[in-house]
Design a protein around this motif. Structure first.
Motif, short mmCIF file in Angstrom:
data_model
loop_
_atom_site.label_atom_id
_atom_site.label_comp_id
_atom_site.label_asym_id
_atom_site.label_seq_id
_atom_site.Cartn_x
_atom_site.Cartn_y
_atom_site.Cartn_z
N ARG A 30 -29.86 20.83 -3.11
CA ARG A 30 -30.33 19.74 -2.26
C ARG A 30 -31.14 20.29 -1.07
O ARG A 30 -32.19 19.76 -0.73
CB ARG A 30 -29.13 18.94 -1.75
CG ARG A 30 -29.50 17.69 -0.95
CD ARG A 30 -28.26 17.11 -0.24
NE ARG A 30 -27.26 16.61 -1.15
CZ ARG A 30 -27.17 15.34 -1.56
NH1 ARG A 30 -28.01 14.45 -1.10
NH2 ARG A 30 -26.22 14.96 -2.40
N ASP A 62 -23.28 25.81 8.64
CA ASP A 62 -23.44 24.36 8.55
C ASP A 62 -24.20 23.86 9.79
O ASP A 62 -24.08 24.45 10.86
CB ASP A 62 -22.06 23.68 8.48
CG ASP A 62 -22.16 22.19 8.21
OD1 ASP A 62 -22.58 21.83 7.09
OD2 ASP A 62 -21.83 21.38 9.10
N PHE A 105 -23.79 21.61 11.94
CA PHE A 105 -23.13 21.15 13.16
C PHE A 105 -22.07 22.11 13.69
O PHE A 105 -21.14 21.72 14.38
CB PHE A 105 -22.60 19.73 12.95
CG PHE A 105 -23.72 18.77 12.70
CD1 PHE A 105 -24.51 18.33 13.75
CD2 PHE A 105 -24.05 18.39 11.41
CE1 PHE A 105 -25.57 17.49 13.53
CE2 PHE A 105 -25.12 17.54 11.18
CZ PHE A 105 -25.89 17.09 12.23
N THR A 108 -26.72 19.82 17.61
CA THR A 108 -26.37 18.44 17.91
C THR A 108 -27.37 17.88 18.92
O THR A 108 -27.85 16.76 18.80
CB THR A 108 -24.94 18.35 18.48
OG1 THR A 108 -24.05 19.00 17.58
CG2 THR A 108 -24.51 16.90 18.65
N VAL A 127 -30.61 16.93 17.29
CA VAL A 127 -30.47 15.69 16.51
C VAL A 127 -30.46 14.48 17.44
O VAL A 127 -31.11 13.46 17.17
CB VAL A 127 -29.18 15.73 15.66
CG1 VAL A 127 -28.90 14.38 15.04
CG2 VAL A 127 -29.30 16.80 14.57
N SER A 130 -29.24 15.51 7.19
CA SER A 130 -28.51 16.77 7.29
C SER A 130 -28.12 17.22 5.90
O SER A 130 -27.71 16.42 5.07
CB SER A 130 -27.23 16.58 8.09
OG SER A 130 -27.54 15.97 9.32
N HIS A 139 -25.45 19.73 4.29
CA HIS A 139 -24.28 20.52 4.65
C HIS A 139 -24.19 21.83 3.88
O HIS A 139 -24.82 21.99 2.84
CB HIS A 139 -23.00 19.72 4.40
CG HIS A 139 -22.86 18.57 5.33
ND1 HIS A 139 -22.63 18.74 6.67
CD2 HIS A 139 -22.93 17.23 5.13
CE1 HIS A 139 -22.57 17.55 7.25
NE2 HIS A 139 -22.75 16.63 6.34
N ASN A 140 -23.37 22.73 4.41
CA ASN A 140 -23.10 23.98 3.72
C ASN A 140 -21.80 24.56 4.28
O ASN A 140 -21.20 23.98 5.18
CB ASN A 140 -24.26 24.95 3.87
CG ASN A 140 -24.40 25.88 2.68
OD1 ASN A 140 -23.39 26.37 2.15
ND2 ASN A 140 -25.61 26.11 2.22
N ARG A 185 -26.42 18.28 -6.97
CA ARG A 185 -27.41 19.06 -6.22
C ARG A 185 -26.80 19.82 -5.04
O ARG A 185 -27.50 20.55 -4.34
CB ARG A 185 -28.52 18.13 -5.69
CG ARG A 185 -29.36 17.49 -6.80
CD ARG A 185 -30.33 16.49 -6.19
NE ARG A 185 -29.60 15.44 -5.48
CZ ARG A 185 -30.07 14.79 -4.41
NH1 ARG A 185 -31.26 15.09 -3.92
NH2 ARG A 185 -29.35 13.84 -3.84
N ASN A 236 -18.68 26.53 -0.02
CA ASN A 236 -19.56 25.37 0.13
C ASN A 236 -19.02 24.51 1.27
O ASN A 236 -18.00 24.85 1.86
CB ASN A 236 -19.63 24.58 -1.18
CG ASN A 236 -20.96 23.88 -1.35
OD1 ASN A 236 -21.48 23.29 -0.40
ND2 ASN A 236 -21.53 23.96 -2.54
N ALA A 237 -19.72 23.42 1.55
CA ALA A 237 -19.25 22.50 2.59
C ALA A 237 -17.96 21.83 2.14
O ALA A 237 -17.72 21.63 0.95
CB ALA A 237 -20.30 21.44 2.84
#
Lengths: 274, 274
Positions: free
Chosen positions: A18, A89, A91, A97, A100, A112, A114-115, B13, B115-116
């Motif tokens: 993504r 990630d 945040f 922040t 944003v 956003s 994420h990760n 994804r 991952n998140a």
């Protein structure tokens, strides 16, 4: 449209599909370089790996640039797709922040991606994430500045039997005192706190306390380069970990609270053998 | 080799390039279906999306299977590459830690792909992750079973000004009482706690307390389908959020502690408009 895209913790392969799709759709790509660049092994070589993967030129954005030129970045995002890449990630750090908030106030659509971040990747050592109390930050002590507000937080966490994640200080692009006086900016070399220094400071702070929250025999887990191929995770007492060479940054440290049997079993695999 | 691969929170994804590379190298692919299958929109259609992306057949592994057939899965991993896919991050749930411990005891090499997870993705609402206390779980109350150990934890967190993440109960593949009596397994339909039910239970528990840790006017943030394209994030008082229809699962709830100005500014974008 502004995309804030988490890159995860290891290298260029830790972006999500993504995230990759989003960055490929962008006309301009910025990457934050102030909170945790080094965790990504990003010398100019690492950056070109990312650029090759994305098929895009990346503009490194240090704290100064994000704070001073945010308006410029956001103006671009008003008319085109702009990616802002963040290690971990999006945040994890306050600065993002803030970006944003500014974007949303300008009516710019923000997405956003994420990760993983240090905050959840530490789960790998077996200490359950829901058994952590408040996270603390340990700043570099100087001769005149030895802030120890982390101590009371660790104390509260341990009183409740909770684990504590200690994030260790990073000093990147700090202006030298001399340059501040002269008004012409030159910078200190970057500094990353090691687990050894963190423990030294933790033990210094506890010395004069009644009923200390921890001692040199308290069980901890040290993490270096978490999420990378050469990550290092070692469980042991503060005294033991202080003797370990964890190698290159970034480091972080967990001080255990009460542990359950399954947590103990898992820690056993990471136990210090000295 | 056993790969434990986090899939993230949204859809197919959200796997990382590193994760995708690993799963493609595997001869056998399992996917846990007991903690949070639904968050992934995984009807048979969703599963075939994953299978198409991976070019592999996926075997769904429910709790029973993982507990009863772990040895079989691990025997396969001794001789070949086996992937065990987990929604979110691998170490969000205790069950996966257990699988890793068993693998390591058998001398099987384990690699985790992060991952998140909910634990860090909630950062998107603007409440800083390092300002959270202990995470709590809110179980479905029944007529005879109303465990409220979460209350004291929320109380401690709020006393220290910290936010609290409340994970809401999921009941998947629970044997019916009838089937337990008969020894032939049939299952209850799956149940996922809504934010509305969680708040109802939270307010019930607080009713008879002196100096309640929170009231119906306490600021909270409700999250539904976090990380998905149709995620819903709303900030408001418990009373306000109780009136909101958050739609399909999964839901979770954050009870705020003391908030900083930047946190407030960010929450403003998610504020309930009723």
């Amino acid at each position: 449209m502004l995309f804030i895209i988490g890159l995860g913790l290891g290298d260029e392969r830790d972006i999500t599909l993504r995230g990759l799709e989003a960055v490929k759709s962008c006309e301009k790509v910025y990457m934050e370089s102030y909170t945790s660049l080094l965790s990504f092994g990003l010398d100019s070589h690492g950056l070109s790996n990312l650029e090759k993967l994305y098929g895009k030129t990346i503009t490194l954005a240090d704290r100064e640039m994000v704070e001073e030129k945010a308006h410029h970045i956001l103006e671009e995002a008003r008319h085109s797709h702009v990616a802002f890449l963040v290690v971990g990630d999006p945040f994890g750090a306050t600065t993002h922040t803030d970006l944003v908030v500014r974007a949303k106030k300008m009516g710019i659509h923000v997405q956003s991606v994420h990760n993983a971040s240090v905050m959840n990747a530490i789960g790998i050592c077996g200490l359950q994430l829901y058994r952590y109390g408040e996270t603390v930050s340990i700043p570099f002590f100087t001769d005149s500045w030895r802030p120890d507000s982390f101590y009371e937080k660790i104390h509260s966490n341990r009183t409740m039997g909770l684990h504590t994640l200690c994030l260790l200080d990073i000093r990147v692009k700090e202006p030298t005192l001399e340059s501040l006086a002269r008004g012409r900016k030159t910078y200190e070399p970057p500094r990353y706190m090691t687990i050894n220094t963190a423990i030294e400071q933790l033990l210094e702070v506890v010395q004069e306390r009644q009923q200390p929250a921890y001692t040199e025999d308290t069980q901890c887990v040290g993490f270096a380069r978490l999420g990378s191929d050469d990550q290092m995770i070692i469980a042991g007492t503060m005294k033991q970990l202080q003797m370990v060479d964890f190698g290159a940054p970034l480091h972080c440290l967990v001080i255990t609270g009460n542990t359950h049997p399954l947590e103990e079993e898992m820690l056993e695999f990471y136990r210090c053998r000295t």
